[in-house]
Design a protein around this motif. Sequence first.
Motif, PDB file in Angstrom:
ATOM      1  N   ALA A 136      18.187  -0.236 -59.086  1.00 12.51           N
ATOM      2  CA  ALA A 136      18.307   1.225 -59.188  1.00 12.51           C
ATOM      3  C   ALA A 136      19.635   1.614 -59.811  1.00 12.51           C
ATOM      4  O   ALA A 136      20.700   1.308 -59.267  1.00 12.51           O
ATOM      5  N   ASN A 137      19.564   2.272 -60.950  1.00 12.12           N
ATOM      6  CA  ASN A 137      20.749   2.845 -61.595  1.00 12.12           C
ATOM      7  C   ASN A 137      20.787   4.330 -61.257  1.00 12.12           C
ATOM      8  O   ASN A 137      19.845   5.068 -61.560  1.00 12.12           O
ATOM      9  N   VAL A 138      21.858   4.759 -60.606  1.00 11.31           N
ATOM     10  CA  VAL A 138      21.962   6.128 -60.089  1.00 11.31           C
ATOM     11  C   VAL A 138      22.975   6.900 -60.925  1.00 11.31           C
ATOM     12  O   VAL A 138      24.141   6.515 -61.016  1.00 11.31           O
ATOM     13  N   ARG A 139      22.520   7.994 -61.526  1.00 13.53           N
ATOM     14  CA  ARG A 139      23.380   8.806 -62.388  1.00 13.53           C
ATOM     15  C   ARG A 139      23.375  10.268 -61.922  1.00 13.53           C
ATOM     16  O   ARG A 139      22.512  11.056 -62.315  1.00 13.53           O
ATOM     17  N   PRO A 140      24.323  10.667 -61.075  1.00  9.81           N
ATOM     18  CA  PRO A 140      24.407  12.074 -60.668  1.00  9.81           C
ATOM     19  C   PRO A 140      24.834  12.955 -61.843  1.00  9.81           C
ATOM     20  O   PRO A 140      25.745  12.611 -62.605  1.00  9.81           O
ATOM     21  N   ILE A 141      24.173  14.084 -61.977  1.00 10.02           N
ATOM     22  CA  ILE A 141      24.485  15.062 -63.027  1.00 10.02           C
ATOM     23  C   ILE A 141      24.913  16.345 -62.318  1.00 10.02           C
ATOM     24  O   ILE A 141      24.101  17.000 -61.663  1.00 10.02           O
ATOM     25  N   THR A 142      26.187  16.695 -62.439  1.00 11.92           N
ATOM     26  CA  THR A 142      26.717  17.830 -61.686  1.00 11.92           C
ATOM     27  C   THR A 142      27.469  18.791 -62.603  1.00 11.92           C
ATOM     28  O   THR A 142      27.932  18.424 -63.682  1.00 11.92           O
ATOM     29  N   ASP A 143      27.612  19.999 -62.125  1.00  8.70           N
ATOM     30  CA  ASP A 143      28.222  21.086 -62.903  1.00  8.70           C
ATOM     31  C   ASP A 143      29.745  21.008 -62.784  1.00  8.70           C
ATOM     32  O   ASP A 143      30.373  21.834 -62.128  1.00  8.70           O
ATOM     33  N   ILE A 144      30.338  20.015 -63.427  1.00 12.33           N
ATOM     34  CA  ILE A 144      31.789  19.825 -63.351  1.00 12.33           C
ATOM     35  C   ILE A 144      32.543  20.966 -64.038  1.00 12.33           C
ATOM     36  O   ILE A 144      33.536  21.485 -63.522  1.00 12.33           O
ATOM     37  N   LEU A 145      32.079  21.377 -65.194  1.00 16.04           N
ATOM     38  CA  LEU A 145      32.824  22.338 -66.009  1.00 16.04           C
ATOM     39  C   LEU A 145      32.502  23.791 -65.680  1.00 16.04           C
ATOM     40  O   LEU A 145      33.156  24.693 -66.184  1.00 16.04           O
ATOM     41  N   GLY A 146      31.474  24.033 -64.863  1.00 13.02           N
ATOM     42  CA  GLY A 146      31.223  25.388 -64.391  1.00 13.02           C
ATOM     43  C   GLY A 146      30.451  26.275 -65.325  1.00 13.02           C
ATOM     44  O   GLY A 146      30.398  27.484 -65.127  1.00 13.02           O
ATOM     45  N   ASP A 147      29.804  25.707 -66.362  1.00  7.57           N
ATOM     46  CA  ASP A 147      29.055  26.537 -67.293  1.00  7.57           C
ATOM     47  C   ASP A 147      27.747  27.035 -66.680  1.00  7.57           C
ATOM     48  O   ASP A 147      27.292  28.145 -66.945  1.00  7.57           O
ATOM     49  N   LYS A 148      27.093  26.174 -65.882  1.00  2.28           N
ATOM     50  CA  LYS A 148      25.842  26.532 -65.219  1.00  2.28           C
ATOM     51  C   LYS A 148      25.895  26.012 -63.787  1.00  2.28           C
ATOM     52  O   LYS A 148      26.777  25.239 -63.422  1.00  2.28           O
ATOM     53  N   TYR A 178      24.019  23.659 -61.414  1.00  2.00           N
ATOM     54  CA  TYR A 178      22.972  22.646 -61.287  1.00  2.00           C
ATOM     55  C   TYR A 178      23.560  21.407 -60.626  1.00  2.00           C
ATOM     56  O   TYR A 178      24.758  21.145 -60.654  1.00  2.00           O
ATOM     57  N   GLN A 179      22.686  20.653 -60.006  1.00  2.00           N
ATOM     58  CA  GLN A 179      23.030  19.365 -59.429  1.00  2.00           C
ATOM     59  C   GLN A 179      21.739  18.570 -59.275  1.00  2.00           C
ATOM     60  O   GLN A 179      20.845  18.954 -58.520  1.00  2.00           O
ATOM     61  N   PHE A 180      21.625  17.500 -60.030  1.00  2.00           N
ATOM     62  CA  PHE A 180      20.453  16.637 -59.914  1.00  2.00           C
ATOM     63  C   PHE A 180      20.879  15.208 -60.237  1.00  2.00           C
ATOM     64  O   PHE A 180      22.025  14.954 -60.602  1.00  2.00           O
ATOM     65  N   THR A 181      19.962  14.266 -60.072  1.00  2.00           N
ATOM     66  CA  THR A 181      20.286  12.862 -60.275  1.00  2.00           C
ATOM     67  C   THR A 181      19.161  12.170 -61.029  1.00  2.00           C
ATOM     68  O   THR A 181      17.981  12.378 -60.713  1.00  2.00           O
ATOM     69  N   ALA A 212      13.166  15.996 -70.921  1.00  3.73           N
ATOM     70  CA  ALA A 212      14.381  16.090 -71.740  1.00  3.73           C
ATOM     71  C   ALA A 212      14.648  17.538 -72.153  1.00  3.73           C
ATOM     72  O   ALA A 212      15.793  18.018 -72.099  1.00  3.73           O
ATOM     73  N   LEU A 213      13.609  18.232 -72.556  1.00  6.91           N
ATOM     74  CA  LEU A 213      13.767  19.637 -72.956  1.00  6.91           C
ATOM     75  C   LEU A 213      14.293  20.474 -71.801  1.00  6.91           C
ATOM     76  O   LEU A 213      15.272  21.230 -71.944  1.00  6.91           O
ATOM     77  N   TRP A 214      13.690  20.330 -70.610  1.00 11.33           N
ATOM     78  CA  TRP A 214      14.070  21.179 -69.488  1.00 11.33           C
ATOM     79  C   TRP A 214      15.399  20.757 -68.867  1.00 11.33           C
ATOM     80  O   TRP A 214      16.080  21.587 -68.256  1.00 11.33           O
ATOM     81  N   MET A 215      15.791  19.514 -69.045  1.00  6.50           N
ATOM     82  CA  MET A 215      17.141  19.123 -68.621  1.00  6.50           C
ATOM     83  C   MET A 215      18.198  19.915 -69.373  1.00  6.50           C
ATOM     84  O   MET A 215      19.238  20.283 -68.825  1.00  6.50           O
ATOM     85  N   VAL A 216      17.932  20.193 -70.640  1.00  2.00           N
ATOM     86  CA  VAL A 216      18.882  20.951 -71.461  1.00  2.00           C
ATOM     87  C   VAL A 216      18.774  22.443 -71.172  1.00  2.00           C
ATOM     88  O   VAL A 216      19.785  23.134 -71.017  1.00  2.00           O
ATOM     89  N   ARG A 217      17.554  22.953 -71.086  1.00  2.00           N
ATOM     90  CA  ARG A 217      17.367  24.390 -70.973  1.00  2.00           C
ATOM     91  C   ARG A 217      17.501  24.914 -69.547  1.00  2.00           C
ATOM     92  O   ARG A 217      18.055  25.985 -69.319  1.00  2.00           O
ATOM     93  N   ARG A 218      16.966  24.150 -68.565  1.00  2.00           N
ATOM     94  CA  ARG A 218      17.021  24.606 -67.179  1.00  2.00           C
ATOM     95  C   ARG A 218      17.274  23.419 -66.245  1.00  2.00           C
ATOM     96  O   ARG A 218      16.387  23.007 -65.489  1.00  2.00           O
ATOM     97  N   PRO A 219      18.466  22.863 -66.287  1.00  2.00           N
ATOM     98  CA  PRO A 219      18.745  21.675 -65.464  1.00  2.00           C
ATOM     99  C   PRO A 219      18.637  21.946 -63.974  1.00  2.00           C
ATOM    100  O   PRO A 219      18.409  21.015 -63.194  1.00  2.00           O
ATOM    101  N   GLU A 220      18.762  23.200 -63.563  1.00  2.00           N
ATOM    102  CA  GLU A 220      18.725  23.530 -62.150  1.00  2.00           C
ATOM    103  C   GLU A 220      17.334  23.340 -61.533  1.00  2.00           C
ATOM    104  O   GLU A 220      17.188  23.344 -60.300  1.00  2.00           O
ATOM    105  N   ARG A 221      16.303  23.115 -62.345  1.00  4.76           N
ATOM    106  CA  ARG A 221      14.950  22.970 -61.809  1.00  4.76           C
ATOM    107  C   ARG A 221      14.682  21.576 -61.239  1.00  4.76           C
ATOM    108  O   ARG A 221      13.666  21.364 -60.581  1.00  4.76           O
ATOM    109  N   PHE A 222      15.603  20.632 -61.461  1.00  4.06           N
ATOM    110  CA  PHE A 222      15.364  19.260 -61.033  1.00  4.06           C
ATOM    111  C   PHE A 222      16.137  18.907 -59.768  1.00  4.06           C
ATOM    112  O   PHE A 222      17.179  19.492 -59.465  1.00  4.06           O
ATOM    113  N   GLY A 223      15.619  17.931 -59.050  1.00  6.89           N
ATOM    114  CA  GLY A 223      16.305  17.323 -57.917  1.00  6.89           C
ATOM    115  C   GLY A 223      16.615  15.877 -58.242  1.00  6.89           C
ATOM    116  O   GLY A 223      17.714  15.541 -58.678  1.00  6.89           O
TER     117      GLY A 223
END
Length: 375
Positions: A110-122, A124-127, A243-254
Amino acid sequence: MKSRQQICVLPGDGVGIEVTEAVLPIFEALRLPIDLKFGQIGWDCWRKYGDPVPAQTWEIISSCDATLLGAVTSKPLREAEEELRFSLRGSRLSYVSPVIQLRQKLELFANVRPITDILGDKRYQFTVIRENTEGLYAGLDFDSIPAEFEPVLARHEQNGAVWKRQGSKDATMSVRLQTRDGLIRLFRFAFDYAQRQGFKRVTLADKPNVLRHSGAFARDILETVAADYPDISAQIENVDAVALWMVRRPERFGVIVAENMFGDILSDLGAGVMGGLGLAPSANIGLKGAYFEPVHGSAPKYTGQDRVNPCAMFLTVALLLEHLGHHSSADAIRCAVTHVARSECRTSDLDGTASTSEMASAIVRQTVAQAEHLL
């Protein structure tokens, strides 16, 4: 928990060494009951010994609770042979990436890659959780058609296949391998992770409308595993739509879970959503241990310039500490990285002028302040 834990530190190549050295003071600053044990890995080991992971390094890894890995260099077969020391050339040594060696030998599936809103533009938090050992990267990659596969291809050609070839040497092939046991452990890991982190949705990113049989195989297993987690919803979506929704609406994922190649692509896309590879940490977890690495490369052209973003390595250390049970220290590091990345002390990839060492020092100071606040 043991009185003192052991971490194997493998600085790697190129900027991996610089970033690792800049970040290591965080362990002393947090006064954790952790000892660091150093080993060799990477391109210099390949040139000297014909193996990027020497036997002594494996011994250190096996004696430690977890491994922290800096960026490593990999090159194609021809270049790898040319850079061996003269006495080793022509000895039929085969270069195998140290990352692949670690994942396969330690069964780090299992390769785990957390994706978080570090820069504050949006917000979202998903992995992204990528399968590490099977899929299209299972090693079934051939420079010609193996004899065993010829009957399979012949049947397709007799049935009007659109490809044209003159024989086995006129084509190559790669096989996407997915086993039942491999998918079960991957999906259980994804749901357990979602449960621990408070995510309510697990999305399998695949291509079942094209890869119909292997896609259906994975779907059946996902649905069986999902039944044991009634509080978490499970969906299957086409990888291109994900891939499309990761860019447009990343907040929809867990949690997004995917086989090896799809997960490889999506996890790097996630780094782009965050703001770049300089912000992207990763964990590789399995049956026999775990190693943690930032996902930026060794970037030889930047070596010695003290300009590479250290945030990914700090966030990687946070994942390592969380894995070892030091949750408050991990939270302090994440808060510090977010604070500094939004300040004026930023490296050039974040449109700042700070050096690696300057930004790293700022994060260490802020981490200590955060740790004291969390006490």
